[in-house]
Design an enzyme around this catalytic site. Structure first.
Site, PDB file in Angstrom:
ATOM      1  N   ASP A 223      -8.250   4.617   7.907  1.00  9.80           N
ATOM      2  CA  ASP A 223      -7.006   5.036   7.240  1.00  9.80           C
ATOM      3  C   ASP A 223      -7.147   6.427   6.579  1.00  9.80           C
ATOM      4  OD1 ASP A 223      -4.556   5.077   5.998  1.00  9.80           O
ATOM      5  OD2 ASP A 223      -4.724   3.070   5.140  1.00  9.80           O
TER       6      ASP A 223
ATOM      7  N   HIS B 175      -1.826   6.027   5.992  1.00  4.27           N
ATOM      8  CA  HIS B 175      -0.572   5.361   5.614  1.00  4.27           C
ATOM      9  C   HIS B 175       0.213   6.180   4.584  1.00  4.27           C
ATOM     10  CE1 HIS B 175      -2.759   3.263   2.189  1.00  4.27           C
ATOM     11  NE2 HIS B 175      -1.574   3.365   1.624  1.00  4.27           N
TER      12      HIS B 175
ATOM     13  N   SER C 134      -4.213   4.749  -3.379  1.00  5.72           N
ATOM     14  CA  SER C 134      -4.424   5.061  -1.972  1.00  5.72           C
ATOM     15  C   SER C 134      -4.691   6.546  -1.822  1.00  5.72           C
ATOM     16  CB  SER C 134      -3.197   4.704  -1.152  1.00  5.72           C
ATOM     17  OG  SER C 134      -3.238   3.354  -0.826  1.00  5.72           O
TER      18      SER C 134
HETATM   19  N1  ARG Z   1      -2.401  -2.521   1.563  1.00  2.54           N
HETATM   20  C1  ARG Z   1      -2.537  -1.088   1.475  1.00  2.54           C
HETATM   21  C2  ARG Z   1      -1.793  -0.578   0.250  1.00  2.54           C
HETATM   22  O1  ARG Z   1      -0.864  -0.893  -0.273  1.00  2.54           O
HETATM   23  C3  ARG Z   1      -2.225  -0.361   2.745  1.00  2.54           C
HETATM   24  C4  ARG Z   1      -0.785  -0.292   3.084  1.00  2.54           C
HETATM   25  C5  ARG Z   1      -0.514   0.254   4.457  1.00  2.54           C
HETATM   26  N2  ARG Z   1       0.647  -0.387   4.941  1.00  2.54           N
HETATM   27  C6  ARG Z   1       0.636  -1.495   5.706  1.00  2.54           C
HETATM   28  N3  ARG Z   1       1.711  -2.191   5.783  1.00  2.54           N
HETATM   29  N4  ARG Z   1      -0.399  -1.835   6.395  1.00  2.54           N
HETATM   30  O2  ARG Z   1      -0.846  -0.744  -0.192  1.00  2.54           O
HETATM   31  N1  GLU Z   2      -2.759   0.710  -0.324  1.00  4.51           N
HETATM   32  C1  GLU Z   2      -2.447   0.858  -1.729  1.00  4.51           C
HETATM   33  C2  GLU Z   2      -1.684   2.144  -1.992  1.00  4.51           C
HETATM   34  O1  GLU Z   2      -0.882   2.548  -1.180  1.00  4.51           O
HETATM   35  C3  GLU Z   2      -3.674   0.717  -2.516  1.00  4.51           C
HETATM   36  C4  GLU Z   2      -3.970  -0.701  -2.524  1.00  4.51           C
HETATM   37  C5  GLU Z   2      -3.839  -1.299  -3.875  1.00  4.51           C
HETATM   38  O2  GLU Z   2      -2.759  -1.749  -4.262  1.00  4.51           O
HETATM   39  O3  GLU Z   2      -4.884  -1.281  -4.522  1.00  4.51           O
HETATM   40  O4  GLU Z   2      -1.774   2.746  -3.047  1.00  4.51           O
END
Ligand code: ARG
Ligand code: GLU
Length: 698
Positions: free
Chosen positions: A219, A84, A633
Site C-alpha cells: 500500500d 489508498h 495512513s
Molecule cells: N483499513 C485501512 C484504513 O482505514 C485501509 C483502507 C483502504 N481501503 C479499503 N477499503 N481497503 O483505513
Molecule cells: N487505513 C487507516 C487510514 O486510512 C489507518 C488504519 C487505522 O484506522 O488505524 O488512516
C-alpha cells in the site's frame, strides 16, 4: 453476575488503566516521554523530533490531502504515502487507454509527473499552547459572553500567528477544551503523482485482507511536492520546481527485528479515550449494530451483483471498498469493547469517581448530569445513524443530493457531479438496496422521525417494496438519459418523487434532529470538560499512573512502541513479519484481489532480489504496538535513530477499539516494510532511478 464484575472491576481498575497505556503524544511536549522512549530503544532527543529553531523530523511529516499523512524522503520534495490515500487522484488520471489503477503509473522524468488540482500538502511550522490567551478576559463572565470572548481571542491569535507570512493557522482544543493549541502550517498546492504500483500490489488482498494479519498489501505511492522558485508554496505552474524540505527521512536498509523500537509520526484524526460509559454503551449496543447491519445489506447486494458482471466490479470497486472499510472496523471495535469490558470498567470508575467527588462543588454532579444528557440524546443519535446509513445510502437520494436544489428552472444541463455519478451507477442494484434499508429504517426508528408524507406514500403504495418500485419507475434520477430528457422538456423537478423523498427526510432531519443533537452535544462537551479535569485530579490523588494523553484531533502526534507479534487466540501466536513467500502462497490468477503481476512471479522464481534480499526473500509487512488511528495512513514508521523503516497503513481489526480503549496485548498497527517498497519500485516496476534521490543508511 454483572454486579460481581462491577465490584471486581472496581477493585482492579487502577491497575487495568495503568497497564493499558498506549498514547498519541503532543510533539512539542515530547520531552516528557523521552526517558521512556530511551528505555525502549530510542536514541532520539526531544529536539530531534520537534524543534522550531532548527530542522527536526516534524518538518518531514505532512498532512496529505484531507485525511492522510505523508513523509518526505528526498531533498527534491519526494514524498511517500499510501496507495489508498492517493487512490482517488490516480483514478482521476485513469481511463480505458491508460488504466493507472490496474497497471500502475511511473513518471520516467519530472515532466511526466501528474498534477492534481485541489490536492494539498501541509507542513507544520509550529504549535503552541494558547490556553491563557484564549481564556483572557473570560473570568467571571456568563456562558454566552465567555463564548464570544473566546471566539474573538481565537480570531486574534490566528491573525497574529500568520501576520506577514503566507502560512495558515488554526486553533484546536484538547482535553475537551481544557487546553487550546494553535497550529501554524505552510500549505503547498502543487503536489504531483510520481509513481504507483499496479493495484494488484497496492491493493493486494482487497477487502478480504483489509484490517487483517497476516498481511501482504503493497500500500504505497510516491508524490512530489512542488514550490515556486523561492521554495515557497505556489499554485500549480509548469515553472514550479521541486520543493526542498527543511528535513527528509533517511532510509534504514538494515531492517527490523522483533522487539525493535518503532515510532510513528503522523496525523491521527479522532479518538475518544475519555468517553463517558453511556457514550460507549451507545456505540457498542446501538450505533455499531445498526450501522453494521445496514452496511451488510448493501454489501450483500453489491457482492451478488459484481459476481455476475465484471463491469459492476469495476464500477462499484471504490464504493464497495468505502462501505466495507468502516463496516469491518466497527465489527472489530465492538468485539474489542466487549472483550475488554470497557463499559463495566468505565461504570466502576465513574462510581468511584462520584464518591470521591461528593463535597467537591465542581465535580459532585458531573456524573449524574452526564448520564441525564446521554439519556436525552440517545434517540436522536440513533436517528442520525439511520438517516446517514440508510436514507443517504440510497444512491438515488445521493444523486438528488449531488444535483443540489432542483427547481424547474435551475439548470439546463446535467450537473458535472452527476455525470461522474452515472458512470458508476446501476439502478438495479440500488433498488434492491433501497428496499432493504428503507424497511430497516421504518422498523427501527421511532414514528416521529418518519416524515408524514413518506409514511403515507408507503402505505398508499402497499408497502416499502411497492413504494420503492414506483419510485424507481417514476423518478428521472435513475439515469442520465432520463434526466436530460426531463431537462429538455422543462420538467418540474420539485415534483420528482426522489426529490420529494429526499426533501422530506432532509427537512425532518434538520427540524427534528440536528438542533437537538447540537444542543445536547454542546452540553455533553462542557460536562466532559469538567469530567476530564476531574479525572486528572482524581487519578493523581489515587496515584493510578494513568497516562493522560489528549485524544487525537487530526493534529501531529507521536506514537511509539516496538515490532511485536501477538496471540489472536488461545494457542496461536502471530509472528510480526510477513514475506514475499506469503504473497506467492496467496497468489491466484483466478481471483481478482489475489492475482499478482506476472513480473512479480518472474522476479520471485529467479530470486532476483538484488540488494533487498533478506534471509533469501523480501520482507513485506510488519506488526508493531504503536497506538494509531484513522489518519495515520501514510505515516512514516521510524527506528530509534529516526530512520525510515516503513509506512503505516492499517491496524488489525481486533485493535480498532483502541480509539476508545487501547489494549497493549493485542492492539497492533500494520506497517509496510520500506525494503518491500524499494524492491517493488526497482525490481518490479523499473523505477530504481527514484531510489537515487534517497539517502540509504546501512
Ligand atoms: N483499513 C485501512 C484504513 O482505514 C485501509 C483502507 C483502504 N481501503 C479499503 N477499503 N481497503 O483505513
Ligand atoms: N487505513 C487507516 C487510514 O486510512 C489507518 C488504519 C487505522 O484506522 O488505524 O488512516
Amino acid at each position: 453476575m454483572k454486579k460481581i464484575t462491577l465490584i471486581i472491576a472496581c477493585i482492579l481498575f487502577p491497575y487495568i488503566y495503568s497497564s493499558a497505556q498506549g498514547g498519541m503524544w503532543v510533539p512539542s511536549m515530547i520531552g516528557e516521554r523521552i526517558k521512556d522512549m530511551k528505555s525502549k530503544g530510542s536514541s532520539l532527543s526531544a529536539d530531534d523530533i520537534y524543534n522550531t529553531k532548527k530542522p527536526s523530523y516534524k518538518d518531514a511529516v505532512v498532512i496529505f490531502g484531507g485525511g492522510c499523512t505523508g513523509g518526505m524522503i528526498s531533498p527534491d520534495g519526494l514524498m511517500l504515502t499510501n496507495h489508498h490515500c492517493g487512490f482517488s487522484q490516480l483514478q482521476k488520471h485513469s481511463s480505458v487507454t491508460h488504466d493507472y489503477l490496474k497497471d500502475g503509473f511511473w513518471a520516467k522524468n519530472r515532466d511526466e509527473e501528474l498534477p492534481n488540482p485541489g490536492l494539498e500538502a501541509k507542513f507544520l511550522i509550529r504549535m503552541e499552547d494558547v490556553t491563557d490567551k484564549i481564556l483572557a478576559g473570560t473570568n467571571g463572565q456568563n456562558a454566552t459572553d465567555t463564548e464570544r470572548i473566546k471566539q474573538d481571542n481565537i480570531e486574534k491569535i490566528i491573525k497574529e500567528s500568520v501576520e506577514g507570512t503566507d502560512y495558515m493557522a488554526e486553533v484546536k482544543p484538547i482535553y475537551y477544551s481544557n487546553q487550546y493549541y494553535v497550529y501554524i502550517y505552510e500549505v503547498f498546492k502543487d503536489v504531483r503523482i510520481v509513481g504507483a504500483p499496479p493495484s494488484s500490489i497496492g491493493k493486494f488482498g482487497g477487502e478480504t485482507d483489509n484490517w487483517m494479519w497476516p498481511r501482504h498489501t503493497g500500500d504505497f505511492m510516491y508524490f512530489r511536492v512542488y514550490a515556486g522558485k523561492d521554495n515557497k508554496p505556489a499554485p500549480y505552474s509548469k515553472d514550479n520546481v521541486p520543493y526542498r524540505p527543511k528535513k527528509y527521512f533517511n532510509i534504514a536498509t538494515k531492517g527490523i527485528n522483533e522487539g525493535d523500537f518503532t515510532m510513528i509520526y503522523g496525523y491521527p484524526a479522532r479518538t475518544q479515550q475519555y468517553l463517558f460509559s453511556e457514550g460507549v454503551d451507545d456505540i457498542l449496543n446501538y450505533s455499531n449494530p445498526a450501522k453494521i447491519k445496514l452496511r451488510t445489506m448493501r454489501l450483500e447486494e453489491i457482492q451478488k451483483a459484481r459476481k455476475s458482471d465484471p463491469a459492476i466490479r469495476i464500477a462499484y470497486a471504490y464504493k464497495e471498498a468505502n462501505i466495507a472499510n468502516a463496516w469491518k472496523k466497527w465489527q472489530g471495535e465492538s468485539l474489542g469493547l466487549h472483550r475488554l469490558n470497557t463499559i463495566d470498567k468505565k461504570r466502576a470508575y465513574e462510581m468511584s469517581f462520584n464518591e470521591w467527588a461528593q463535597g467537591k462543588a465542581e465535580y459532585k454532579d458531573v456524573i449524574s448530569d452526564l448520564k441525564n444528557q446521554y439519556d436525552l440524546i440517545h434517540d436522536y443519535a440513533l436517528v442520525r445513524d439511520y438517516y446517514n446509513e440508510a436514507i443517504r445510502a440510497i444512491e438515488l437520494i445521493k444523486a438528488v443530493e449531488l444535483a443540489g436544489k432542483w427547481s424547474s428552472n435551475t439548470t439546463d444541463t446535467v450537473p458535472a457531479a452527476l455525470t461522474g455519478f452515472y458512470k458508476d451507477y446501476y439502478p438495479e442494484i440500488d433498488i434492491r438496496i433501497a428496499k432493504k434499508v428503507l424497511a430497516e429504517y421504518m422498523n427501527n426508528v421511532p414514528k416521529e422521525f418518519i416524515p408524514v408524507e413518506v409514511n403515507k406514500n408507503i402505505s398508499d403504495a402497499g408497502g416499502v417494496n411497492k413504494y420503492i418500485d414506483s419510485l424507481f419507475e417514476n423518478s428521472l434520477f435513475v439515469s442520465e438519459e432520463n434526466l436530460k430528457a426531463g431537462i429538455n422538456k422543462g420538467y418540474n423537478f420539485i415534483e420528482d418523487p426522489a426529490v420529494k423523498l429526499y426533501s422530506a427526510f432532509r427537512d425532518m432531519y434538520r427540524n427534528k434532529v440536528l438542533n437537538y443533537l447540537e444542543t445536547y452535544n454542546a452540553n455533553i462537551e462542557s460536562l466532559q470538560k469538567v469530567f476530564v479535569r476531574g479525572q486528572q485530579e482524581y487519578d493523581a490523588e489515587k496515584k493510578t499512573n494513568r497516562a493522560f494523553f489528549p485524544d487525537a484531533n487530526h493534529t501531529l502526534r507521536v506514537a511509539y512502541g516496538s515490532v511485536s507479534g501477538y496471540s489472536p487466540e488461545d494457542g496461536v501466536w502471530y509472528v510480526p513479519v510477513t514475506t514475499l513467500e506469503g504473497i506467492i502462497a496467496k497468489d491466484n490468477p483466478e481471483d481478482y484481489d489475489f492475482n499478482i503481476p506476472q513480473k512479480l512471479r518472474d522476479v520471485h522464481s529467479a530470486a532476483d532480489y538484488g540488494r533487498w534480499e533478506t534471509n533469501g526473500t523480501i520482507p513485506v509487512c510488519f506488526l508493531a504496538s504503536n497506538h494509531t488511528s484513522g489518519g495515520n495512513s501514510g505515516s512514516p514508521v521510524l527506528n530509534g535513530k529516526g530512520e525510515l523503516i516503513g509506512l503505516n497503513f492499517d491496524r488489525t481489526w481486533t485493535s480498532t477499539m483502541s480509539d476508545i480503549e487501547f489494549d497493549p496485548s493485542i492492539c497492533r498497527n500494520i506497517g509496510l516494510d520500506i525494503r518491500y517498497i524499494l524492491f517493488v519500485t526497482e525490481k518490479v516496476c523499473g523505477a530504481g532511478y527514484l531510489i537515487n534521490e534517497m539517502t540509504l543508511k546501512k
